[in-house]
Design a protein around this motif. Structure first.
Motif, PDB file in Angstrom:
ATOM      1  N   UNK A   5     -39.962  -4.973  70.391  1.00 38.36           N
ATOM      2  CA  UNK A   5     -40.566  -5.634  69.235  1.00 38.36           C
ATOM      3  C   UNK A   5     -41.628  -4.753  68.604  1.00 38.36           C
ATOM      4  N   UNK A   6     -41.891  -5.028  67.329  1.00 36.45           N
ATOM      5  CA  UNK A   6     -43.001  -4.394  66.649  1.00 36.45           C
ATOM      6  C   UNK A   6     -44.296  -5.071  67.079  1.00 36.45           C
ATOM      7  N   UNK A  45     -45.032  -3.409  72.541  1.00 37.60           N
ATOM      8  CA  UNK A  45     -43.694  -3.092  72.049  1.00 37.60           C
ATOM      9  C   UNK A  45     -42.587  -3.850  72.772  1.00 37.60           C
ATOM     10  N   UNK A  46     -42.915  -4.757  73.700  1.00 38.92           N
ATOM     11  CA  UNK A  46     -41.888  -5.466  74.454  1.00 38.92           C
ATOM     12  C   UNK A  46     -42.310  -6.899  74.718  1.00 38.92           C
ATOM     13  N   UNK A  47     -41.371  -7.827  74.533  1.00 42.42           N
ATOM     14  CA  UNK A  47     -41.612  -9.234  74.806  1.00 42.42           C
ATOM     15  C   UNK A  47     -40.501  -9.765  75.708  1.00 42.42           C
ATOM     16  N   UNK A  48     -40.836 -10.777  76.510  1.00 46.09           N
ATOM     17  CA  UNK A  48     -39.933 -11.260  77.549  1.00 46.09           C
ATOM     18  C   UNK A  48     -39.911 -12.776  77.571  1.00 46.09           C
ATOM     19  N   UNK A  77     -47.136   3.950  83.646  1.00 47.12           N
ATOM     20  CA  UNK A  77     -47.074   3.095  82.471  1.00 47.12           C
ATOM     21  C   UNK A  77     -45.627   2.963  81.995  1.00 47.12           C
ATOM     22  N   UNK A  78     -45.319   1.827  81.410  1.00 47.20           N
ATOM     23  CA  UNK A  78     -43.961   1.556  80.923  1.00 47.20           C
ATOM     24  C   UNK A  78     -43.938   1.645  79.410  1.00 47.20           C
ATOM     25  N   UNK A  79     -43.087   2.502  78.890  1.00 51.34           N
ATOM     26  CA  UNK A  79     -42.872   2.627  77.455  1.00 51.34           C
ATOM     27  C   UNK A  79     -41.532   1.991  77.101  1.00 51.34           C
ATOM     28  N   UNK A  80     -41.457   1.422  75.917  1.00 53.93           N
ATOM     29  CA  UNK A  80     -40.199   0.812  75.485  1.00 53.93           C
ATOM     30  C   UNK A  80     -39.061   1.825  75.513  1.00 53.93           C
ATOM     31  N   UNK A  81     -39.348   3.062  75.156  1.00 56.17           N
ATOM     32  CA  UNK A  81     -38.304   4.092  75.140  1.00 56.17           C
ATOM     33  C   UNK A  81     -37.726   4.328  76.533  1.00 56.17           C
ATOM     34  N   UNK A  82     -38.534   4.133  77.577  1.00 55.52           N
ATOM     35  CA  UNK A  82     -38.034   4.310  78.938  1.00 55.52           C
ATOM     36  C   UNK A  82     -36.881   3.357  79.222  1.00 55.52           C
ATOM     37  N   UNK A  83     -36.965   2.161  78.700  1.00 55.65           N
ATOM     38  CA  UNK A  83     -35.952   1.145  78.968  1.00 55.65           C
ATOM     39  C   UNK A  83     -34.819   1.191  77.956  1.00 55.65           C
ATOM     40  N   UNK A  84     -35.168   1.300  76.692  1.00 62.39           N
ATOM     41  CA  UNK A  84     -34.173   1.135  75.634  1.00 62.39           C
ATOM     42  C   UNK A  84     -33.537   2.438  75.167  1.00 62.39           C
ATOM     43  N   UNK A  85     -34.092   3.580  75.561  1.00 66.35           N
ATOM     44  CA  UNK A  85     -33.547   4.857  75.109  1.00 66.35           C
ATOM     45  C   UNK A  85     -33.161   5.778  76.259  1.00 66.35           C
ATOM     46  N   UNK A  86     -33.214   5.282  77.470  1.00 67.22           N
ATOM     47  CA  UNK A  86     -32.880   6.088  78.635  1.00 67.22           C
ATOM     48  C   UNK A  86     -31.714   5.459  79.369  1.00 67.22           C
TER      49      UNK A  86
END
Length: 217
Positions: free
Chosen positions: A115-116, A130-133, A180-189
């Motif tokens: 998310x933005x 940047x992430x919602x659950x 730390x967790x970045x959105x790119x770690x989950x959504x782009x890896x």
């Protein structure tokens, strides 16, 4: 790792966990103080660890004095939402793979969305800017109605949780490393490479150098 199937307590914690703050560094070597929250970080299984969490990365969804909860983000399954939803609000369910989020409530479906920072995520928990659950079925339906691209959303079956001070003890024993967790770690890896990438980020080592003696998880 000892788990208790306390689904109702987990949902209350996800909805109302009190956040104090987390370290901005890439990793910490000791258990956090009881007033420190690890929400929005990765728990990365230590090299050589055996058991169900071997080579996993867990996104911490909530963490407070009562315990912690999260989802394993790097274990994709061969199922999609089309396999389990009889009457979905979107015809894109076949595009969404299901990830195995953990051993608790393996049939409980939850969603993590990229998310933005200022996006309207009512009904969902903001894990990072940047992430919602959410584990709420109405929120999951709302996400599906938006029909986001498959690389902007992750669906999980099951989750993991710790009782008060349990996670801190496991960190102190060396079972988990933290980053730390970045959105790119989950959504782009690619999920299959995420653990190794995070270990290299934390330790500066890669390949066989990471396969050290570890403990059970």
């Amino acid at each position: 790792m000892i788990f208790h199937d306390t689904f109702s307590r987990y949902r209350r914690m996800i909805a109302a966990v009190f956040i104090i703050g987390i370290s901005a560094g890439p990793a910490i070597a000791e258990a956090p103080a009881s007033s420190s929250s690890l929400q929005g970080t990765f728990l990365v299984a230590a090299p050589g660890s055996q058991g169900p969490f071997q080579q996993t990365a867990v996104l911490v969804i909530g963490h407070d004095d009562d315990g912690a909860a999260g989802v394993v983000v790097n274990r994709a399954t061969d199922r999609t939402l089309a396999d389990i939803l009889a009457d979905p609000p979107s015809n894109k369910t076949a595009d969404y793979n299901i990830f195995s989020g953990g051993p608790l409530r393996p049939r409980a479906l939850s969603v993590l969305q990229r998310t933005e920072p200022d996006a309207d995520v009512s009904g969902m928990r903001t894990v990072t800017p940047a992430m919602s659950y959410s584990i709420n079925s109405e929120s999951i339906d709302a996400v599906l109605e938006q029909a986001p691209a498959a690389n902007q959303v992750r669906f999980f079956a099951g989750y993991t949780a710790w009782d008060a001070d349990q996670l801190e003890r496991e960190i102190s024993s060396g079972a988990w490393l933290i980053t730390t967790a970045e959105a790119a770690d989950i959504f782009e890896t690619e999920p299959d490479t995420l653990w190794a990438r995070l270990m290299e980020r934390i330790t500066g080592r890669s390949g066989p150098a990471m396969q050290e003696e570890g403990g059970d998880l």
